[in-house]
Motif scaffolding. Structure first.
Motif, PDB file in Angstrom:
ATOM      1  N   MET A   1      13.526 -12.352 -33.309  1.00 20.69           N
ATOM      2  CA  MET A   1      14.683 -12.220 -32.434  1.00 20.69           C
ATOM      3  C   MET A   1      14.243 -11.689 -31.076  1.00 20.69           C
ATOM      4  N   LEU A   2      14.858 -12.221 -30.006  1.00 22.70           N
ATOM      5  CA  LEU A   2      14.499 -11.839 -28.647  1.00 22.70           C
ATOM      6  C   LEU A   2      15.730 -11.401 -27.861  1.00 22.70           C
ATOM      7  N   GLU A   3      15.556 -10.331 -27.090  1.00 22.78           N
ATOM      8  CA  GLU A   3      16.557  -9.915 -26.115  1.00 22.78           C
ATOM      9  C   GLU A   3      16.214 -10.578 -24.781  1.00 22.78           C
ATOM     10  N   ILE A   4      17.223 -11.086 -24.085  1.00 22.80           N
ATOM     11  CA  ILE A   4      17.001 -11.783 -22.824  1.00 22.80           C
ATOM     12  C   ILE A   4      17.016 -10.783 -21.674  1.00 22.80           C
ATOM     13  N   GLY A   5      15.982 -10.859 -20.832  1.00 26.49           N
ATOM     14  CA  GLY A   5      15.854  -9.939 -19.712  1.00 26.49           C
ATOM     15  C   GLY A   5      16.033 -10.612 -18.368  1.00 26.49           C
ATOM     16  N   PRO A   6      15.419 -10.071 -17.320  1.00 24.27           N
ATOM     17  CA  PRO A   6      15.626 -10.590 -15.965  1.00 24.27           C
ATOM     18  C   PRO A   6      14.988 -11.957 -15.757  1.00 24.27           C
ATOM     19  N   GLU A   7      15.579 -12.730 -14.871  1.00 27.34           N
ATOM     20  CA  GLU A   7      15.093 -14.077 -14.584  1.00 27.34           C
ATOM     21  C   GLU A   7      13.882 -14.011 -13.653  1.00 27.34           C
ATOM     22  N   ILE A   8      12.865 -14.805 -13.966  1.00 24.50           N
ATOM     23  CA  ILE A   8      11.680 -14.931 -13.120  1.00 24.50           C
ATOM     24  C   ILE A   8      11.873 -16.094 -12.151  1.00 24.50           C
ATOM     25  N   ALA A   9      12.317 -17.214 -12.691  1.00 27.51           N
ATOM     26  CA  ALA A   9      12.592 -18.442 -11.946  1.00 27.51           C
ATOM     27  C   ALA A   9      13.702 -19.163 -12.687  1.00 27.51           C
ATOM     28  N   PRO A  10      14.373 -20.127 -12.050  1.00 30.84           N
ATOM     29  CA  PRO A  10      15.437 -20.838 -12.766  1.00 30.84           C
ATOM     30  C   PRO A  10      14.956 -21.362 -14.109  1.00 30.84           C
TER      31      PRO A  10
END
Length: 420
Positions: free
Chosen positions: A376-385
């Motif tokens: 399972m993964l938590e989604i973090g900040p965007e690097i690129a689209p």
């Protein structure tokens, strides 16, 4: 509370791409790796994205895994299902997009299902049923040289008809631009004609939001992550989801590692820029085929590099080199050797303290995540689209899983600048 949206992604980078889009639109999202077991928990998520490694799996396996994911998502209350595939429609005339979509459509008793891989932020648009990558039709882009799924046709209707059992129609741009009532009227007309799939044009994000609203009551939608832009507002208007929460992302401390298996033009350009500033080593398939222990050799090399510098290990190569390797060892065997090596290195080096890992390539990402047994993964900040940082929920490990085609030449540097 039950989830309202369930997604089935055919590779791991596509799953994080989709999860990133939904988080950006205010949904609480959890990404799970593989079909969850009965013990799986996802907190107060509005949506769950099930990441499969089914894009290039045998068709029967891809269908079975996707149906198992559907069954689990339905058991958790998902009202709408999104089958997510690549924005360049990565597939072959045998599948797997068509056969999986057929199986899901039958299981959900759908009359009409949308086909929309558009992702304008990354230059993927659809006009008159033709998929464009930037200014080029798909078959004229670098995707024509993909080692596993070379895309030799740009017309989505022909591509879908070649691998599915349903009749395929078109909802063209002029109708999309007229708004929701016009789109729905066209859908009804296509159903009356016996059409099972509708390729729908999309030139920008405004089109995608209109399409999402028009498909509010569809049980099944298929496409890239862009099609998800308009879906959260449907649930929000019905009072089924609350306003999104701000990202509270705490990345793991540790050394940085870049693993690249993608041979896309974008990843090769990113590697060229990063190799000019950081230590790097290339996986040699010929040595692996000869029985040399490249995993131990490269792991020891990586550990010996300065601790304040990212380390790059890559197998990416230009089309001519890839063709030569495939001629010597076969397409499947050469790809498997590369995946096995990079995934074994991921396991060896994360155990050695490389806890910030960037992986380039959908197949490579799937192999790495599987080897690490991440669930399972938590989604973090965007690097690129389309590419966020993620955090494993069961161990100190921060991952960025990048589709080979995504990102600017500075992507690898940008990724590490995002983290504190």
């Amino acid at each position: 509370m039950p989830i309202v949206l369930g997604a089935i992604a055919d590779d791991f980078t596509g799953a994080t791409d989709l999860a990133n889009t939904l988080v950006g639109e205010g949904m609480r999202v959890v990404q799970v790796i593989g079909v969850p077991g009965p013990e799986a928990t996802y907190g107060d998520a509005d949506a769950v994205v099930v990441a499969l490694k089914s894009r290039t799996a045998p068709v029967e396996d891809a269908i079975a895994e996707s149906l198992a994911a559907l069954k689990w998502l339905q058991s958790e209350g998902a009202e709408q299902i999104l089958f997510k595939y690549c924005s360049t429609f990565d597939s072959t005339p045998k599948g797997n997009i068509g056969p999986v979509a057929d199986a899901l459509r039958e299981a959900l008793s759908c009359e009409l299902t949308l086909i929309c891989p558009a992702f304008p932020k990354n230059g993927r648009t659809i006009y008159n049923g033709v998929l464009f990558v930037g200014e080029l039709p798909l078959a004229e882009s670098s995707m024509k040289d993909h080692p596993l799924t070379p895309m030799l046709d740009s017309n989505l209707m022909r591509l879908m008809e070649a691998q599915s059992t349903g009749k395929v129609g078109l909802i063209p741009a002029p109708i999309v631009q007229q708004g929701v009532p016009a789109i729905r009227a066209r859908m009804e007309a296509l159903i009356a004609e016996g059409v099972s799939y509708a390729v729908i044009d999309a030139l920008n994000e405004a089109d995608l939001r209109i399409i999402g609203k028009a498909a509010a009551d569809h049980k099944l939608i298929t496409g890239g992550s862009g099609i998800a832009l308009g879906l959260p507002d449907n649930f929000r208007e019905r009072g089924q989801i609350a306003p999104g929460q701000e990202i509270n992302f705490l990345p793991t401390e540790g050394r940085a590692l870049i693993l690249a298996g993608s041979c896309s033009a974008a990843t090769r350009a990113q590697l060229a820029q990063a190799k000019a500033i950081w230590p790097h080593a290339k996986v040699d398939i010929d040595k692996i085929a000869a029985g040399k222990d490249m995993v131990t050799e490269m792991a020891e090399w990586a550990k010996a590099q300065p601790t304040d510098s990212p380390v790059i290990i890559y197998g990416s190569a230009d089309p001519e080199e890839v063709a030569g390797i495939q001629k010597r060892y076969g397409v499947a065997a050469s790809g498997q050797m590369m995946e096995n090596t990079l995934s074994a290195l991921a396991l060896r080096l994360t155990e050695a303290g490389f806890h910030r890992v960037v992986v380039a390539g959908g197949e490579t990402s799937g192999a790495v995540v599987s080897a690490l047994q991440i669930k399972m993964l938590e989604i973090g900040p965007e690097i690129a689209p389309g590419v966020p940082w993620t955090q494993a929920l069961d161990r100190p490990l921060t991952l960025a899983l990048k589709s080979g085609n995504f990102g600017q030449p500075s992507f690898f540097e940008d990724a590490l600048k995002v983290l504190p």
